[in-house]
Each structure stands twice: as C-alpha cells, then as structure tokens.
Design a protein around this motif. Structure first.
Motif, mmCIF file in Angstrom:
data_model
loop_
_atom_site.group_PDB
_atom_site.id
_atom_site.type_symbol
_atom_site.label_atom_id
_atom_site.label_comp_id
_atom_site.label_asym_id
_atom_site.label_seq_id
_atom_site.Cartn_x
_atom_site.Cartn_y
_atom_site.Cartn_z
ATOM 1 N N ARG A 409 51.080 67.037 33.416
ATOM 2 C CA ARG A 409 52.428 67.364 33.887
ATOM 3 C C ARG A 409 53.495 66.710 33.016
ATOM 4 N NH1 ARG A 409 52.861 69.329 39.069
ATOM 5 N NH2 ARG A 409 54.774 68.178 39.533
ATOM 6 N N LYS A 454 46.918 63.148 39.886
ATOM 7 C CA LYS A 454 48.068 64.036 40.132
ATOM 8 C C LYS A 454 48.700 64.541 38.839
ATOM 9 C CE LYS A 454 49.949 61.148 43.187
ATOM 10 N NZ LYS A 454 50.918 60.599 44.179
ATOM 11 N N ASN A 455 48.630 63.750 37.784
ATOM 12 C CA ASN A 455 49.208 64.179 36.509
ATOM 13 C C ASN A 455 48.436 65.336 35.882
ATOM 14 O OD1 ASN A 455 51.196 63.969 34.494
ATOM 15 N ND2 ASN A 455 49.959 62.578 33.266
ATOM 16 N N LEU A 457 47.430 68.026 37.582
ATOM 17 C CA LEU A 457 47.689 69.263 38.333
ATOM 18 C C LEU A 457 48.856 70.008 37.709
ATOM 19 C CD1 LEU A 457 47.304 67.909 41.976
ATOM 20 C CD2 LEU A 457 45.553 68.807 40.449
ATOM 21 N N GLN A 475 43.742 72.647 40.556
ATOM 22 C CA GLN A 475 44.134 72.404 41.931
ATOM 23 C C GLN A 475 43.274 71.321 42.549
ATOM 24 O OE1 GLN A 475 43.714 76.235 43.826
ATOM 25 N NE2 GLN A 475 45.701 76.958 43.087
ATOM 26 N N ASN A 476 43.786 70.782 43.643
ATOM 27 C CA ASN A 476 43.023 69.802 44.400
ATOM 28 C C ASN A 476 42.525 70.463 45.680
ATOM 29 O OD1 ASN A 476 42.017 67.442 45.631
ATOM 30 N ND2 ASN A 476 43.974 67.156 46.690
ATOM 31 N N ASN A 480 45.693 67.499 51.830
ATOM 32 C CA ASN A 480 46.577 66.341 51.724
ATOM 33 C C ASN A 480 47.401 66.253 53.003
ATOM 34 O OD1 ASN A 480 46.167 65.728 48.694
ATOM 35 N ND2 ASN A 480 46.679 67.902 48.733
ATOM 36 N N TYR A 507 45.729 62.844 48.562
ATOM 37 C CA TYR A 507 46.538 61.908 47.788
ATOM 38 C C TYR A 507 47.269 60.900 48.675
ATOM 39 C CZ TYR A 507 45.482 64.915 43.859
ATOM 40 O OH TYR A 507 44.820 65.636 42.888
ATOM 41 N N ASP A 511 46.821 57.141 47.437
ATOM 42 C CA ASP A 511 48.039 56.383 47.143
ATOM 43 C C ASP A 511 48.124 55.126 48.005
ATOM 44 O OD1 ASP A 511 48.713 58.261 45.293
ATOM 45 O OD2 ASP A 511 50.267 59.229 46.494
ATOM 46 N N ASN A 595 53.786 69.548 43.494
ATOM 47 C CA ASN A 595 52.526 69.061 42.914
ATOM 48 C C ASN A 595 51.313 69.541 43.701
ATOM 49 O OD1 ASN A 595 50.781 67.742 41.167
ATOM 50 N ND2 ASN A 595 51.746 65.767 41.364
ATOM 51 N N TYR A 596 51.406 69.546 45.033
ATOM 52 C CA TYR A 596 50.291 70.009 45.857
ATOM 53 C C TYR A 596 50.826 70.300 47.265
ATOM 54 C CZ TYR A 596 50.600 64.986 46.716
ATOM 55 O OH TYR A 596 51.065 63.718 46.976
ATOM 56 N N THR A 654 52.677 75.057 46.312
ATOM 57 C CA THR A 654 53.031 74.014 45.347
ATOM 58 C C THR A 654 54.400 74.270 44.742
ATOM 59 O OG1 THR A 654 50.713 73.610 44.783
ATOM 60 C CG2 THR A 654 52.345 72.900 43.191
#
Length: 688
Positions: A409, A454-455, A457, A475-476, A480, A507, A511, A595-596, A654
């Motif tokens: 990203r 995350k970077n 995605l 994708q994840n 979340n 995430y 996190d 992001n998601y 997203t």
C-alpha cells in the motif's frame, strides 16, 4: 515574457470556486513586485507557500560523445508564513550507482522586498550545497535557500544528466501547496518509444505534440557503438544516416516528437484519511520505455506480456532459480512435518517455523540480495528471501506453492495495462490446497498463517507461474470485528461500576496483541484509564490468541456520570463512542479505502439507580448505505429499571467511490451525533 494566469482555486474537495486573475512571470530571474503581492489566502487560508511556476524539460543530448538524457528544472515559490520555510529546504535525489546520474548546474536566489518596494536578491552559494549518500545506490543534493522569511520569493534551478533511458523520471504537477503553473516538455528521438501514463484527480489543462528534426554530433574517432544487451544499464551512441564529416565530427540527423504538458492553478493535495498512499492520486505524468530501435544496430522491446514476464522471472537467478532443491532446507522441512499427513497442517507448521525463525530486515524486495542459503543460515533476510524460503519449503513438503509479486500500500497501485516489474516491490507466497488458495507473508511472526500484513492488502498480486498469467486478490479472509459487552450499575456513592468483556477478531486482535505485548501499561492507559477520569481498575486480563483475542476488565469511575441535584446525566456509550468523523470534506474525489471490511458492536446492560427513573433517552435509528455497502444500528430499550443499548456498525466493503462518499460521510456524521447523546435520569418524587 509575462503570462497571464487565471487562478481557478479549486480545493481538493471541490470547495466553492472564486475566480481571480494574477499576472506573474515564468521567466528565470524575472522577479517583479507582483510576485510578492500574489495571494491565495482567500481560497487556501492555511497554505504556507505557493508555487508560482515549476518548469522543466527532458531532452536527449550528446555529452562526452555519448547520448545522455538531460533533465532541467526551474522552480519559483513564494513563502507565505513561517510554516512555509520548509519549502526553502530542497532535496534532489539522484541515482549515483556507477554514475548513472549526476546533478549539474545548481543555482538559486532568494528575493525580498522592503517597505519602499525595492527588491533585494541573495544568491545560493556553492559552499551551502551538499551531496550526501542516502542508500546503497542513491545520493541527494541538499541546500537551504538563504535569507528566507515570510513573504520571500525563492527560485532555484538544476540539471540532472542521466545514462538510464529506462527509468525516465516522472513529472509531478501537484504538491501539498497550490501550484499556479506547471509545464513539462519532452523531446524524444524516434529511436525511443515511451508509453506515458497520466494519473491524478485533476484534468490536464493542455497537451500538445509536434514533430522536429535535429542532429546528434559526435567526434569521429570516439564514435563507438556499445552492445545492445548493455543498453538496459549503460548508454550507447546512435548511428543512423551519416550526413556530414567536418573537422573530425560526425553528424547524424534524426526525427523526434516534442510534447508539452501544462497544468495551471493546481489545488494542493494533502494527506487525507483512508487512502493507501497519497502518491497514487497526485497529478503526475509517468513514462515507461516500451521500445528502442536503432535501425541496423539495436532493437529492444520492453513491453512483451505478463506471460513472458512470469517466465523470465521464474528463470531469474534472484527469483525463480532460488527455488531449486536445497539439501539444508529439505532436511529442515522433513523435520518440521515429520509424522504429519494432512497438507494444511504441513502448511501451517512450515509457516509457523519460517515466520518465527526468520528475522525480517525491514526491506521490501521482489528478489534476493545473494541467495537463499545465506539468508537461511543467517536466519535473516529481506521480504523476498524470507517468502522464497517459505515457498521452497512448501514445495519440499509436496505442496503446490509459488511466489507472488505484489505492491504494498505504501508503494502504490499496480498498473495492469503494461507488464512492468518495477510496479512491484514485494514478494509473498501462494499455496494451493484442495482448490483453496492461501496467501502468506512470513515477514510478520505475530500474524497467523491466514492473515497478510495490512500493508500487503493492495489490489491484486501476480502469481509467478511460468508461461501463465494469474492474478489473485489480496484480501484477508479472517473476519475483522470488535464486540464489547458491559454490565453497569451505580454503587451507593453513585460511582459507575462496570464489568466489560471484549472479543476481537482479525486485525483488531492482532493490533491489540502487539500493543499489549509492547507495553502493557501504555496499552491499559490508552484504551481505558486515560478515557475516564477517576478510573479505577479492579481486574484486567487479555487472552492473547493470534487472531481472536478475549479481554476482560472490571472498573469503576466517578466521572462517567454527572449528578446535578436530582438529575443524572450519562452517555450510554461511555468512552466507546465515536467522537470525531474523519471524513470532513463535503465532497471527495479520492476513494475512501478502509483497507478491509469490519464490524464493531457495543452492548450495554445498565441498571437505573434505585429511586430514579429515565426521563430522556436517545431515539433509535437504523442507517443503510446504498447497494449493501454497510449499515448502522442504534437500539436502546428500557424494561423496568433496566436499560439495554445495542450499537452496531458494519462496513461491508473496502473501497467507497466518489459517488458513494456523501452517503458514507452522512452516516458517520449521524453516528458521531448519536454517540454524543446522553441519557437523563431523574430522582422520582416519593409522593407520586
């Protein structure tokens, strides 16, 4: 020469425009009184500086008997406030490796005007220009303009001489301050064909093309043609149609195309929330060498196909060839999967080993520095080395596994229109089990096998399968979510006593785990104690699972509820409410990128104090985004002396487009307002 510029002050979010014209000069050293009077404060009151002009060109010239690509640039900026002083600090990066580029002809002046209208000029001195190394291959020229103060006008110019025709420099029209006039000219000989890409949310004001004829002049005795295969990294001399030989010189006539790009009154583009990188949306023109051809001597095609690119990379010594069988890796793999027959369990075991055993050096690469043996033995490497080891071990375990090229990203979007490997900066792993694809990145040992950092995605990744093109969405698959349930009551001193339990997935969980492991006291403070005055924690624990975290806390506070006479005022969201909508612009051209997808749920069960009754409470609402994009529910119900609140936010996508933005902003505005509404409880009249 003076040029009249009509400044159309369009803010990034299309604020109501006002039109006014200013006359400024675009000629080097031609600074006049109007340059100090020009103002953009009405339209951009926070602008610390304004670019009066930014003019450059890229031309091919014969220097030291070789063709070079020469970039020239002239910039004039008016400093509007102290915050604008940073624009007087200039950095010019250049590719110093093997002297591919060098910076030449740096000049600069600072202009100031006194009360009588007299303009003074201070020259940038050579001793104040510094050349410093910034990385293995890159240097930068640095200087600070002299005698700068609020109201100063600065201008500087420089040239860069380059031997690299492939890495043609971008031209950026837009900055974080207003740009009144930006012009870029290219003069490209017929021997080179470049594909050009314009990106940005602002329209190009003018683009013009015309043919030209020119001459390359070489010294006859030094005119040597380099081999074609060296062109990608070295310069070469062009020979085509010898026209004349005078005084030991050889002249070659050629045709070319001159292209002029102009943008005027470009609004500033500043950091805004929910985008991967600002560089994806800033107005710029990008160049990519497609073909170069010198008839009878050189022909090189750089754009082929994604299939061909995949084949080349799988045969590359720094990528595909690294996946040949490795005895050390094989033995380690056999030990890891000993006694395991299930393919998915093998995959998880291998991922756990690599992600924990290998230390990432922090650098993103799509190829190895040296070889996998060295990285494996040292248990350290760049992102490509770690994930190529992961891929190799998967293969040694008998699994279908391939490298995947991606652009993070922070690096920017991938242009699928042309097969250019420089679009990528990172390599991850793709493993296929029973028709299910798993994407893994072992650079982060805190993440489980089914979660990418995350970077990562960012659109799609290119799976490196020889002779085939396969793109896969980054994708994840893990949900979340954040869900908190509280049971609250008032004690005899009217303190609010709460038992809160939270479950976090995806995430949210990772996190929290990382923050908690880094500093437990800071975590507790930032999540709880700093958000409620007189906050006292009785019990706290965090169950640190990789992708699902359970958290429990028992606390009391004397400040969450305010008692005034016979009245109690309480925000039922406590300190879990959304206090600010980060989507502040009324209109926004740049898509919102979360992001998601995610879901946040808050449930409160609260007992009304004995002797009190509910007088006022927020109304229930349900908000829906168009096309199933998301929803918000606020449902508060009273049953006797018990209150129950359910607040749920679902973001199902997203990315939200410019057309969807107003609905998204409105929903978050309503959520912030709703989360600020209190419950009012009044002491009951005993006589009633």
């Amino acid at each position: 020469m003076k040029k009249s510029i009509l400044l159309i002050a369009l803010a990034l979010v299309c604020l109501e425009a006002r039109l006014f014209s200013q006359t400024v000069s675009t000629k080097w050293k031609d600074v006049e009184k109007i340059d100090f009077e020009l103002s953009v404060e009405e339209e951009y009151p926070d602008a610390p500086a304004v670019v009066l002009f930014d003019i450059g060109d890229a031309v091919f010239k014969v220097i030291e008997n070789e063709i070079k690509l020469v970039y020239n640039r002239q910039v004039r900026i008016r400093i509007l406030s102290k915050e604008g002083y940073e624009w007087a600090d200039v950095e010019i990066p250049y590719y110093a490796y093997q002297q591919y580029e060098k910076v030449n002809t740096v000049n600069g002046f600072t202009y100031n005007i006194d009360e009588k209208g007299k303009i003074s000029k201070d020259k940038l001195k050579n001793r104040d220009i510094y050349d410093e190394n910034t990385s293995e291959h890159w240097n930068q020229i640095k200087f600070s303009m002299p005698s700068v103060k609020a109201g100063s006008v600065i201008e500087y110019e420089y040239s860069i001489i380059s031997s690299d025709f492939i890495a043609f420099r971008d031209w950026t029209f837009q900055r974080s301050i207003p740009v009144l006039y930006s012009k870029f000219t290219t003069r490209i000989p017929e021997y080179f064909r470049y594909a050009t890409f314009y990106q940005g949310m602002e329209e190009m004001d003018k683009k013009s093309e015309e043919s030209f004829r020119d001459v390359f002049t070489f010294q006859k005795q030094k005119h040597v043609m380099n081999r074609a295969e060296e062109i990608a990294h070295r310069n070469y001399n062009v020979r085509r149609g010898q026209k004349s030989m005078e005084n030991n010189f050889v002249k070659h006539e050629y045709h070319g195309t001159e292209t002029v790009y102009i943008m005027e009154n470009v609004p500033p583009l500043k950091d805004i929330p929910f985008i991967p990188t600002l560089d994806d949306y800033i107005a710029k023109i990008k160049f990519q060498l497609a073909e170069q051809e010198v008839p009878g001597y050189v022909y090189e095609k750089y754009f082929t196909s994604w299939d061909y690119l995949c084949k080349e990379l799988m045969d590359h010594e720094k990528i595909g060839r690294q996946l040949n069988r490795n005895r050390t890796v094989k033995k380690q793999t056999d030990d890891i999967i000993a006694g395991i027959s299930d393919p998915k369990e093998k995959m998880k075991k291998i991922y756990d080993f690599v992600s924990k055993a290998m230390e990432w050096d922090g650098s993103y690469r799509y190829g190895t520095y040296d070889n996998l043996n060295t990285a494996f033995e040292e248990r350290s490497g760049n992102s490509a080395e770690i994930n190529l080891i992961l891929t190799l071990m998967m293969r040694e375990a008998g699994l279908v596994s391939n490298p995947v090229l991606i652009s993070t990203r922070s690096h920017g979007k991938v242009l699928k229109a042309y097969p250019v490997v420089e679009n990528f900066n990172h390599l991850i792993n793709y493993t296929l089990i029973d028709d299910t694809a798993y994407l893994m990145d072992a650079t982060d040992g805190d993440l489980p096998y089914n979660m990418l950092p995350k970077n990562d995605l960012n659109g799609s990744g290119l799976v490196l399968i020889e002779g085939a093109t396969k793109w896969i969405d980054l994708q994840n698959p893990t949900p979340n979510y954040f869900k908190t349930s509280l049971v609250a009551r008032f004690d005899d001193d009217m303190n609010l006593v709460c038992d809160a339990q939270s479950s976090n997935g995806g995430y949210y969980a990772t996190d929290k785990n990382k923050a908690y492991q880094k500093d437990k006291e800071t975590y507790l403070s930032s999540h709880y104690t700093n958000k409620a005055i007189d906050f006292k924690t009785d019990t706290f624990y965090l169950n640190e699972n990789p992708d699902i975290t359970t958290e429990y806390i028992k606390f009391q506070s004397s400040s969450l509820a305010q008692t005034t006479g016979d009245m109690i005022y309480l925000n039922p969201m406590l300190f879990y409410g959304l206090e600010e909508n980060k989507l502040k612009r009324e209109k926004r051209k740049i898509p919102v990128d979360f992001n998601y997808p995610f879901e946040e749920t808050y449930v409160l069960n609260m007992s009304i104090p004995d002797g009190y009754e509910s007088l006022e409470k927020p109304e229930n609402i349900k908000l829906l985004l168009p096309n199933g994009g998301g929803e918000y529910l606020y449902f508060l119900v009273q049953n006797g002396q018990n209150l129950q609140l359910v607040s749920t936010l679902k973001i199902n996508k997203t990315i939200y487009s410019e057309e969807e933005y107003p609905y998204l902003k409105k929903m978050f505005d309503q959520i912030v307002a709703k989360h600020a509404e209190p419950i009012v409880m009044k002491k009951a009249d005993p006589s009633e």
